[in-house]
Write a protein that holds these residues in place. Structure first.
Motif, short mmCIF file in Angstrom:
data_model
loop_
_atom_site.label_atom_id
_atom_site.label_comp_id
_atom_site.label_asym_id
_atom_site.label_seq_id
_atom_site.Cartn_x
_atom_site.Cartn_y
_atom_site.Cartn_z
N ILE A 31 -16.71 55.06 17.63
CA ILE A 31 -17.84 54.91 16.69
C ILE A 31 -18.71 53.71 17.08
O ILE A 31 -19.94 53.74 16.87
CB ILE A 31 -17.34 54.80 15.24
CG1 ILE A 31 -18.45 55.24 14.28
CG2 ILE A 31 -16.89 53.40 14.89
CD1 ILE A 31 -18.00 55.42 12.86
N SER A 76 -1.74 58.31 12.92
CA SER A 76 -2.93 57.95 12.13
C SER A 76 -3.46 56.59 12.56
O SER A 76 -4.68 56.41 12.73
CB SER A 76 -2.58 57.93 10.64
OG SER A 76 -3.70 57.63 9.86
N ILE A 79 -8.54 62.47 10.72
CA ILE A 79 -7.94 61.27 10.12
C ILE A 79 -7.73 61.47 8.63
O ILE A 79 -6.70 61.10 8.07
CB ILE A 79 -8.82 60.03 10.39
CG1 ILE A 79 -8.71 59.63 11.87
CG2 ILE A 79 -8.43 58.86 9.50
CD1 ILE A 79 -9.72 58.58 12.30
N GLU A 80 -8.72 62.09 7.97
CA GLU A 80 -8.61 62.34 6.54
C GLU A 80 -7.48 63.32 6.23
O GLU A 80 -6.70 63.11 5.30
CB GLU A 80 -9.95 62.90 6.00
CG GLU A 80 -9.98 63.09 4.50
CD GLU A 80 -9.78 61.80 3.72
OE1 GLU A 80 -9.21 61.87 2.61
OE2 GLU A 80 -10.18 60.73 4.23
N ILE A 103 -7.10 56.02 14.27
CA ILE A 103 -8.10 55.12 13.67
C ILE A 103 -8.58 54.11 14.71
O ILE A 103 -9.76 53.77 14.77
CB ILE A 103 -7.52 54.43 12.43
CG1 ILE A 103 -7.34 55.44 11.29
CG2 ILE A 103 -8.41 53.27 11.98
CD1 ILE A 103 -6.59 54.91 10.10
N LYS A 141 -4.20 61.57 6.80
CA LYS A 141 -3.94 60.62 5.72
C LYS A 141 -3.36 61.33 4.49
O LYS A 141 -2.44 60.81 3.84
CB LYS A 141 -5.24 59.91 5.34
CG LYS A 141 -5.07 58.83 4.28
CD LYS A 141 -6.41 58.17 3.98
CE LYS A 141 -6.27 57.12 2.87
NZ LYS A 141 -7.57 56.49 2.55
N ALA A 147 -12.98 61.97 12.30
CA ALA A 147 -12.99 61.53 10.90
C ALA A 147 -12.32 62.58 10.01
O ALA A 147 -11.53 62.24 9.12
CB ALA A 147 -14.43 61.29 10.43
N ASN A 148 -12.61 63.87 10.26
CA ASN A 148 -11.98 64.94 9.47
C ASN A 148 -10.47 64.97 9.71
O ASN A 148 -9.69 65.15 8.77
CB ASN A 148 -12.59 66.29 9.84
CG ASN A 148 -14.02 66.43 9.36
OD1 ASN A 148 -14.43 65.77 8.40
ND2 ASN A 148 -14.80 67.28 10.00
N VAL A 188 -16.95 61.96 16.76
CA VAL A 188 -16.74 61.08 15.60
C VAL A 188 -16.47 61.91 14.34
O VAL A 188 -15.56 61.62 13.57
CB VAL A 188 -17.95 60.15 15.41
CG1 VAL A 188 -17.93 59.51 14.03
CG2 VAL A 188 -17.95 59.06 16.47
N ARG A 189 -17.28 62.95 14.12
CA ARG A 189 -17.10 63.78 12.92
C ARG A 189 -15.75 64.50 12.93
O ARG A 189 -15.06 64.57 11.90
CB ARG A 189 -18.24 64.80 12.81
CG ARG A 189 -19.55 64.20 12.34
CD ARG A 189 -20.50 65.27 11.87
NE ARG A 189 -20.94 66.13 12.97
CZ ARG A 189 -21.99 65.88 13.73
NH1 ARG A 189 -22.72 64.80 13.50
NH2 ARG A 189 -22.33 66.70 14.70
N PHE A 200 -10.83 55.94 17.02
CA PHE A 200 -12.04 56.26 16.26
C PHE A 200 -12.96 55.05 16.19
O PHE A 200 -14.18 55.17 16.36
CB PHE A 200 -11.64 56.72 14.85
CG PHE A 200 -12.81 56.99 13.94
CD1 PHE A 200 -13.51 58.17 14.01
CD2 PHE A 200 -13.18 56.05 12.99
CE1 PHE A 200 -14.57 58.43 13.16
CE2 PHE A 200 -14.25 56.29 12.14
CZ PHE A 200 -14.95 57.49 12.23
N SER A 201 -12.38 53.87 15.97
CA SER A 201 -13.18 52.65 15.87
C SER A 201 -13.90 52.35 17.18
O SER A 201 -15.07 51.95 17.19
CB SER A 201 -12.29 51.46 15.49
OG SER A 201 -11.67 51.68 14.24
#
Length: 206
Positions: A45, A34, A159-160, A38, A163, A156-157, A152-153, A41-42
């Protein structure tokens, strides 16, 4: 924290300890995944935002030129001119893996520009020439923008979801296993003390 409904036996405690070790290792691996996801992802993005700002700025300027061209050109001539392509692009669609997530990969494999502009120079103003050329030049950037925004989408999914798994292990499964192991150990100690007391009573009567 509620405990599992199990028989308080040594065999059951051994199984639960093995499950606890696996859950702790799994939690660490998922947490590390994770954190790295992230971080990636950063980076993506930020690239996506910079590319979107650049594309939106160029597209806005291109559309302004189109508006100027349409304002000084009869509508039927503008529609006919702008409906004809000035460039043809072939893209290869594939996937690549980012931390186990399959994200899209778009690559231009062939770009064919037609000779000249797709209309007679006498019919359309110079603003149209520049806007058509700029629109054609924007195609690779727009493909790259579509790729990064989808990436990115998807990240993000993921990562969620990751988490939620990390939290489920940390706040539900691991505490539940620890509480159950603690309960079994207390029951085994209690049974052992009861057995010792019974043995002492038997010996005192002998």
């Amino acid at each position: 924290m509620s405990r599992l409904n199990v028989n308080p036996t040594r065999m059951e405690m051994k199984k639960l300890k093995a499950r606890l070790d696996t859950a702790v290792r799994g939690h660490k691996l998922l947490k590390d995944k994770s954190d790295e996801m992230i971080r990636r992802f950063s980076v993506i993005i930020k690239e996506n935002k910079a590319l979107r700002d650049e594309v939106e700025k160029e597209l806005s300027e291109t559309l302004k030129q189109f508006s100027v061209a349409r304002s000084v050109t009869p509508a039927y001539q503008a529609e006919a001119a702008f409906s004809m392509p000035s460039v043809a692009v072939s893209a290869e669609c594939g996937t690549e893996s980012i931390m186990g997530v399959e994200v899209p990969s778009l690559n231009i494999v062939d770009e064919k520009r037609f000779d000249g502009l797709p209309y007679a120079y006498a019919e359309i103003t110079s603003e149209a020439d520049r806007s058509v050329e700029r629109a054609a030049a924007l195609i690779p950037k727009m493909l790259k923008l579509a790729e990064t925004e989808k990436t990115v989408r998807m990240l993000a999914n993921e990562i969620e979801r990751n988490k939620r798994r990390v939290n489920a292990l940390k706040y539900v499964m691991i505490p539940q296993l620890e509480e159950t192991i603690k309960y079994i150990k207390s029951k085994l100690d209690e049974n052992e003390r009861a057995a010792v007391i019974r043995l002492m009573k038997v010996k005192s009567k002998a």
